[in-house]
Design a protein around this motif. Structure first.
Motif, PDB file in Angstrom:
ATOM      1  N   ASP A 215      41.522   7.043   9.086  1.00  0.00           N
ATOM      2  CA  ASP A 215      40.304   6.360   9.527  1.00  0.00           C
ATOM      3  C   ASP A 215      40.639   5.020  10.178  1.00  0.00           C
ATOM      4  O   ASP A 215      40.069   4.655  11.221  1.00  0.00           O
ATOM      5  CB  ASP A 215      39.378   6.153   8.322  1.00  0.00           C
ATOM      6  CG  ASP A 215      38.050   5.522   8.706  1.00  0.00           C
ATOM      7  OD1 ASP A 215      37.311   6.147   9.489  1.00  0.00           O
ATOM      8  OD2 ASP A 215      37.756   4.413   8.232  1.00  0.00           O
ATOM      9  N   MET A 216      41.563   4.275   9.597  1.00  0.00           N
ATOM     10  CA  MET A 216      41.958   2.988  10.158  1.00  0.00           C
ATOM     11  C   MET A 216      42.631   3.157  11.518  1.00  0.00           C
ATOM     12  O   MET A 216      42.439   2.336  12.426  1.00  0.00           O
ATOM     13  CB  MET A 216      42.881   2.261   9.180  1.00  0.00           C
ATOM     14  CG  MET A 216      42.193   1.863   7.877  1.00  0.00           C
ATOM     15  SD  MET A 216      43.337   1.173   6.630  1.00  0.00           S
ATOM     16  CE  MET A 216      43.641  -0.459   7.325  1.00  0.00           C
ATOM     17  N   LEU A 217      43.429   4.199  11.679  1.00  0.00           N
ATOM     18  CA  LEU A 217      44.038   4.469  12.981  1.00  0.00           C
ATOM     19  C   LEU A 217      42.971   4.793  14.018  1.00  0.00           C
ATOM     20  O   LEU A 217      43.035   4.321  15.164  1.00  0.00           O
ATOM     21  CB  LEU A 217      45.034   5.633  12.866  1.00  0.00           C
ATOM     22  CG  LEU A 217      46.400   5.295  12.263  1.00  0.00           C
ATOM     23  CD1 LEU A 217      47.153   6.569  11.904  1.00  0.00           C
ATOM     24  CD2 LEU A 217      47.226   4.443  13.235  1.00  0.00           C
ATOM     25  N   GLY A 218      41.970   5.598  13.635  1.00  0.00           N
ATOM     26  CA  GLY A 218      40.902   5.941  14.555  1.00  0.00           C
ATOM     27  C   GLY A 218      40.168   4.711  15.059  1.00  0.00           C
ATOM     28  O   GLY A 218      39.771   4.645  16.235  1.00  0.00           O
ATOM     29  N   LYS A 219      39.980   3.727  14.205  1.00  0.00           N
ATOM     30  CA  LYS A 219      39.306   2.487  14.596  1.00  0.00           C
ATOM     31  C   LYS A 219      40.138   1.685  15.583  1.00  0.00           C
ATOM     32  O   LYS A 219      39.626   0.787  16.258  1.00  0.00           O
ATOM     33  CB  LYS A 219      39.018   1.644  13.362  1.00  0.00           C
ATOM     34  CG  LYS A 219      37.993   2.262  12.410  1.00  0.00           C
ATOM     35  CD  LYS A 219      37.762   1.351  11.225  1.00  0.00           C
ATOM     36  CE  LYS A 219      36.825   2.006  10.204  1.00  0.00           C
ATOM     37  NZ  LYS A 219      35.566   2.472  10.783  1.00  0.00           N
ATOM     38  N   ARG A 220      41.418   1.994  15.666  1.00  0.00           N
ATOM     39  CA  ARG A 220      42.310   1.301  16.593  1.00  0.00           C
ATOM     40  C   ARG A 220      42.665   2.181  17.780  1.00  0.00           C
ATOM     41  O   ARG A 220      43.623   1.891  18.511  1.00  0.00           O
ATOM     42  CB  ARG A 220      43.568   0.842  15.845  1.00  0.00           C
ATOM     43  CG  ARG A 220      43.259  -0.266  14.836  1.00  0.00           C
ATOM     44  CD  ARG A 220      44.331  -0.444  13.784  1.00  0.00           C
ATOM     45  NE  ARG A 220      44.016  -1.588  12.921  1.00  0.00           N
ATOM     46  CZ  ARG A 220      43.110  -1.548  11.943  1.00  0.00           C
ATOM     47  NH1 ARG A 220      42.444  -0.420  11.686  1.00  0.00           N
ATOM     48  NH2 ARG A 220      42.865  -2.629  11.224  1.00  0.00           N
ATOM     49  N   GLY A 221      41.923   3.271  17.963  1.00  0.00           N
ATOM     50  CA  GLY A 221      42.153   4.155  19.102  1.00  0.00           C
ATOM     51  C   GLY A 221      43.448   4.933  19.011  1.00  0.00           C
ATOM     52  O   GLY A 221      44.048   5.289  20.033  1.00  0.00           O
ATOM     53  N   ALA A 222      43.906   5.202  17.793  1.00  0.00           N
ATOM     54  CA  ALA A 222      45.166   5.917  17.596  1.00  0.00           C
ATOM     55  C   ALA A 222      44.962   7.023  16.577  1.00  0.00           C
ATOM     56  O   ALA A 222      43.870   7.224  16.046  1.00  0.00           O
ATOM     57  CB  ALA A 222      46.248   4.953  17.140  1.00  0.00           C
ATOM     58  N   ALA A 223      46.026   7.741  16.275  1.00  0.00           N
ATOM     59  CA  ALA A 223      45.964   8.861  15.323  1.00  0.00           C
ATOM     60  C   ALA A 223      47.325   9.014  14.658  1.00  0.00           C
ATOM     61  O   ALA A 223      48.340   8.501  15.142  1.00  0.00           O
ATOM     62  CB  ALA A 223      45.586  10.150  16.055  1.00  0.00           C
ATOM     63  N   PRO A 224      47.360   9.713  13.508  1.00  0.00           N
ATOM     64  CA  PRO A 224      48.655   9.985  12.866  1.00  0.00           C
ATOM     65  C   PRO A 224      49.565  10.743  13.812  1.00  0.00           C
ATOM     66  O   PRO A 224      49.104  11.481  14.692  1.00  0.00           O
ATOM     67  CB  PRO A 224      48.269  10.831  11.649  1.00  0.00           C
ATOM     68  CG  PRO A 224      46.848  10.475  11.372  1.00  0.00           C
ATOM     69  CD  PRO A 224      46.232  10.241  12.719  1.00  0.00           C
ATOM     70  N   ARG A 225      50.857  10.603  13.624  1.00  0.00           N
ATOM     71  CA  ARG A 225      51.825  11.310  14.462  1.00  0.00           C
ATOM     72  C   ARG A 225      52.044  12.725  13.926  1.00  0.00           C
ATOM     73  O   ARG A 225      52.005  12.963  12.735  1.00  0.00           O
ATOM     74  CB  ARG A 225      53.161  10.574  14.468  1.00  0.00           C
ATOM     75  CG  ARG A 225      53.041   9.124  14.897  1.00  0.00           C
ATOM     76  CD  ARG A 225      54.397   8.450  15.027  1.00  0.00           C
ATOM     77  NE  ARG A 225      55.156   8.495  13.784  1.00  0.00           N
ATOM     78  CZ  ARG A 225      56.345   7.907  13.630  1.00  0.00           C
ATOM     79  NH1 ARG A 225      56.892   7.262  14.652  1.00  0.00           N
ATOM     80  NH2 ARG A 225      56.985   7.971  12.489  1.00  0.00           N
ATOM     81  N   GLY A 226      52.260  13.647  14.830  1.00  0.00           N
ATOM     82  CA  GLY A 226      52.629  15.008  14.421  1.00  0.00           C
ATOM     83  C   GLY A 226      51.560  15.797  13.745  1.00  0.00           C
ATOM     84  O   GLY A 226      50.511  15.356  13.374  1.00  0.00           O
TER      85      GLY A 226
END
Length: 226
Positions: A215-226
């Motif tokens: 969720d925190m990555l999504g708020k930064r326009g990113a996503a988990p790797r792999g």
């Protein structure tokens, strides 16, 4: 952070806290010879050198140490309070758990390092976990699945602001996935009740934190790797 975040922290923190409290009480009781800390009848008096109990304690202590290191790195690379709070929680929790596992090895009279013992080899000793099934292999340059390489740690130390936050969240998500697989192996294979309880607490808490970090990555326009 959304309104869900405090509850997510509470769920993860409660699971780990309960496991830590139970583990600490049982460890002290066992050290004092308290019959209330009796192990199952099928459990040996002391785990063997290459048992899942000892192997998990050694390997997870190493795994946790890197999580603590990454958390301290990002703490100094960002001013973002949610990321700094998460990093502090991870560092505090995993440092305490690491100390507990190393303490068990001392209590059992077993070494903290065994020469020529491949990391996570204990997962193939029972329960059909040969070749570390279900959690993949470590990437080149990493000691165990989920762990960061030296180059990735250097990259994290050189980043700042949003770049540091995203990289930390991605690296820690990978790290937690590897940790969950290992802890689940101990929850199934270890015979020491207090260690199984702690391992299951790790599984529950780290899965919750993976959801939070996604969720925190999504708020930064990113996503988990792999």
């Amino acid at each position: 952070m959304t309104g869900r975040t405090p509850r997510t922290y509470w769920v993860a923190g409660t699971a780990v806290l309960l496991a830590l409290l139970f583990a600490a009480a049982a460890t002290v009781a066992a050290a004092n010879g308290d019959p209330g800390a009796a192990r199952p009848r099928t459990a040996p008096a002391t785990p063997g050198l290459h048992s899942p109990d000892a192997g998990f304690a050694r390997d997870m202590a190493v795994h946790h140490q890197q999580a603590v290191e990454m958390s301290f790195i990002v703490r100094d690379r960002t001013e973002d309070e949610p990321v700094r709070t998460l990093a502090y929680d991870i560092a505090n929790t995993q440092a305490n758990q690491r100390g507990m596992m190393l303490g068990w090895l001392d209590l059992w009279g077993l070494p903290k390092v065994v020469a020529d013992e491949p990391p996570m080899s204990w997962m193939g000793t029972s329960g059909g976990h040969g070749d570390h099934a279900g959690h993949g292999a470590a990437k080149p340059g990493a000691l165990m699945p989920g762990m960061a390489t030296k180059e990735e740690l250097e990259q994290l130390g050189a980043a700042s602001g949003r770049d540091a936050e995203v990289l930390f969240l991605q690296l820690m998500t990978d790290h937690h996935k590897g940790g969950v697989a290992m802890a689940a192996g101990c929850a199934q294979q270890c015979v020491t009740p207090v260690e199984r309880a702690l391992a299951q607490g790790m599984v529950d808490a780290q899965r919750s934190e993976i959801t939070l970090m996604t969720d925190m990555l999504g708020k930064r326009g990113a996503a988990p790797r792999g």
